[in-house]
Design a protein around this motif. Structure first.
Motif, PDB file in Angstrom:
ATOM      1  N   ARG A   1      -5.622  -1.759  -2.264  1.00  0.00           N
ATOM      2  CA  ARG A   1      -4.633  -0.786  -2.749  1.00  0.00           C
ATOM      3  C   ARG A   1      -3.505  -0.674  -1.731  1.00  0.00           C
ATOM      4  NH1 ARG A   1      -5.342   4.993  -5.390  1.00  0.00           N
ATOM      5  NH2 ARG A   1      -7.156   3.911  -6.167  1.00  0.00           N
ATOM      6  N   MET A   2      -2.277  -0.746  -2.225  1.00  0.00           N
ATOM      7  CA  MET A   2      -1.102  -0.604  -1.381  1.00  0.00           C
ATOM      8  C   MET A   2      -0.362   0.674  -1.761  1.00  0.00           C
ATOM      9  SD  MET A   2       0.608  -4.340  -1.391  1.00  0.00           S
ATOM     10  CE  MET A   2      -0.227  -5.742  -0.723  1.00  0.00           C
ATOM     11  N   VAL A   3      -0.090   1.493  -0.780  1.00  0.00           N
ATOM     12  CA  VAL A   3       0.772   2.654  -0.972  1.00  0.00           C
ATOM     13  C   VAL A   3       2.151   2.216  -0.479  1.00  0.00           C
ATOM     14  CG1 VAL A   3       1.204   5.045  -0.302  1.00  0.00           C
ATOM     15  CG2 VAL A   3      -1.149   4.240  -0.642  1.00  0.00           C
TER      16      VAL A   3
ATOM     17  N   VAL B   1       5.458  -1.249   2.522  1.00  0.00           N
ATOM     18  CA  VAL B   1       4.042  -0.938   2.340  1.00  0.00           C
ATOM     19  C   VAL B   1       3.661   0.035   3.447  1.00  0.00           C
ATOM     20  CG1 VAL B   1       1.692  -1.845   2.263  1.00  0.00           C
ATOM     21  CG2 VAL B   1       3.569  -3.153   1.233  1.00  0.00           C
ATOM     22  N   GLU B   2       3.338   1.247   3.061  1.00  0.00           N
ATOM     23  CA  GLU B   2       3.006   2.305   4.013  1.00  0.00           C
ATOM     24  C   GLU B   2       1.559   2.199   4.490  1.00  0.00           C
ATOM     25  OE1 GLU B   2       5.296   4.273   5.132  1.00  0.00           O
ATOM     26  OE2 GLU B   2       6.869   3.937   3.643  1.00  0.00           O
ATOM     27  N   ARG B   3       0.667   1.891   3.548  1.00  0.00           N
ATOM     28  CA  ARG B   3      -0.763   1.743   3.868  1.00  0.00           C
ATOM     29  C   ARG B   3      -1.366   0.706   2.944  1.00  0.00           C
ATOM     30  NH1 ARG B   3      -0.525   7.113   2.951  1.00  0.00           N
ATOM     31  NH2 ARG B   3      -1.984   7.032   1.215  1.00  0.00           N
ATOM     32  N   LYS B   4      -2.384   0.042   3.454  1.00  0.00           N
ATOM     33  CA  LYS B   4      -3.121  -0.916   2.635  1.00  0.00           C
ATOM     34  C   LYS B   4      -4.602  -0.758   2.926  1.00  0.00           C
ATOM     35  CE  LYS B   4      -3.607  -5.768   1.533  1.00  0.00           C
ATOM     36  NZ  LYS B   4      -3.147  -7.126   1.843  1.00  0.00           N
ATOM     37  N   ASN B   5      -5.387  -0.557   1.881  1.00  0.00           N
ATOM     38  CA  ASN B   5      -6.830  -0.461   2.023  1.00  0.00           C
ATOM     39  C   ASN B   5      -7.383  -1.880   2.008  1.00  0.00           C
ATOM     40  OD1 ASN B   5      -9.655  -0.419   1.035  1.00  0.00           O
ATOM     41  ND2 ASN B   5      -9.333   1.791   1.039  1.00  0.00           N
ATOM     42  N   GLU B   6      -7.993  -2.288   3.097  1.00  0.00           N
ATOM     43  CA  GLU B   6      -8.476  -3.665   3.217  1.00  0.00           C
ATOM     44  C   GLU B   6      -9.569  -3.991   2.205  1.00  0.00           C
ATOM     45  OE1 GLU B   6      -7.001  -6.078   4.896  1.00  0.00           O
ATOM     46  OE2 GLU B   6      -5.541  -4.574   5.516  1.00  0.00           O
ATOM     47  N   ARG B   7     -10.392  -3.010   1.860  1.00  0.00           N
ATOM     48  CA  ARG B   7     -11.482  -3.277   0.915  1.00  0.00           C
ATOM     49  C   ARG B   7     -10.969  -3.392  -0.517  1.00  0.00           C
ATOM     50  NH1 ARG B   7     -14.502  -0.639  -2.452  1.00  0.00           N
ATOM     51  NH2 ARG B   7     -13.847   1.440  -1.863  1.00  0.00           N
ATOM     52  N   SER B   8     -10.215  -2.407  -0.962  1.00  0.00           N
ATOM     53  CA  SER B   8      -9.747  -2.393  -2.358  1.00  0.00           C
ATOM     54  C   SER B   8      -8.409  -3.106  -2.548  1.00  0.00           C
ATOM     55  CB  SER B   8      -9.605  -0.950  -2.844  1.00  0.00           C
ATOM     56  OG  SER B   8      -8.515  -0.315  -2.193  1.00  0.00           O
TER      57      SER B   8
END
Length: 103
Positions: A86-88, A77-84
């Motif tokens: 969404r995992m990149v 997992v490169e990035r994770k948006n805490e609100r949505s």
């Protein structure tokens, strides 16, 4: 992504999912195979896009991403948006090995 490239990526994606399920049926769910194939084929590399394109609930996709990352070490997992949420993600060496027979 242009419509033509999307069609090409979709075709590669579908072929990879089918082959992964043939080769890795004991280890991978269809959703997990789809996530690996999506990343490798260029179809998509984030949970939200995958969810929208395949019509799968985002929560199910997130759960599968966590399993692929934590239990199998197949994705990072490169990035994770805490609100949505969404995992990149990207494939790890273990994920690439799973795809080895598919290349």
């Amino acid at each position: 992504m242009t419509p033509e490239r999307l069609v090409e990526a979709e075709a590669r994606f579908e072929t990879m999912v089918a082959r992964l399920l043939d080769d890795q049926a004991n280890e991978l769910t269809p959703l997990a195979a789809g996530l690996l194939a999506a990343s490798h084929s260029g179809y998509c590399s984030d949970s939200h896009t995958f969810s929208k394109r395949l019509g799968v609930e985002h929560a199910l996709v997130i759960r599968e991403c966590v399993m692929l990352a934590d239990q199998l070490g197949a994705i990072r997992v490169e990035r994770k948006n805490e609100r949505s949420q969404r995992m990149v993600f990207s494939l790890t060496d273990a994920g690439l090995e799973m795809l080895g027979a598919v290349r």
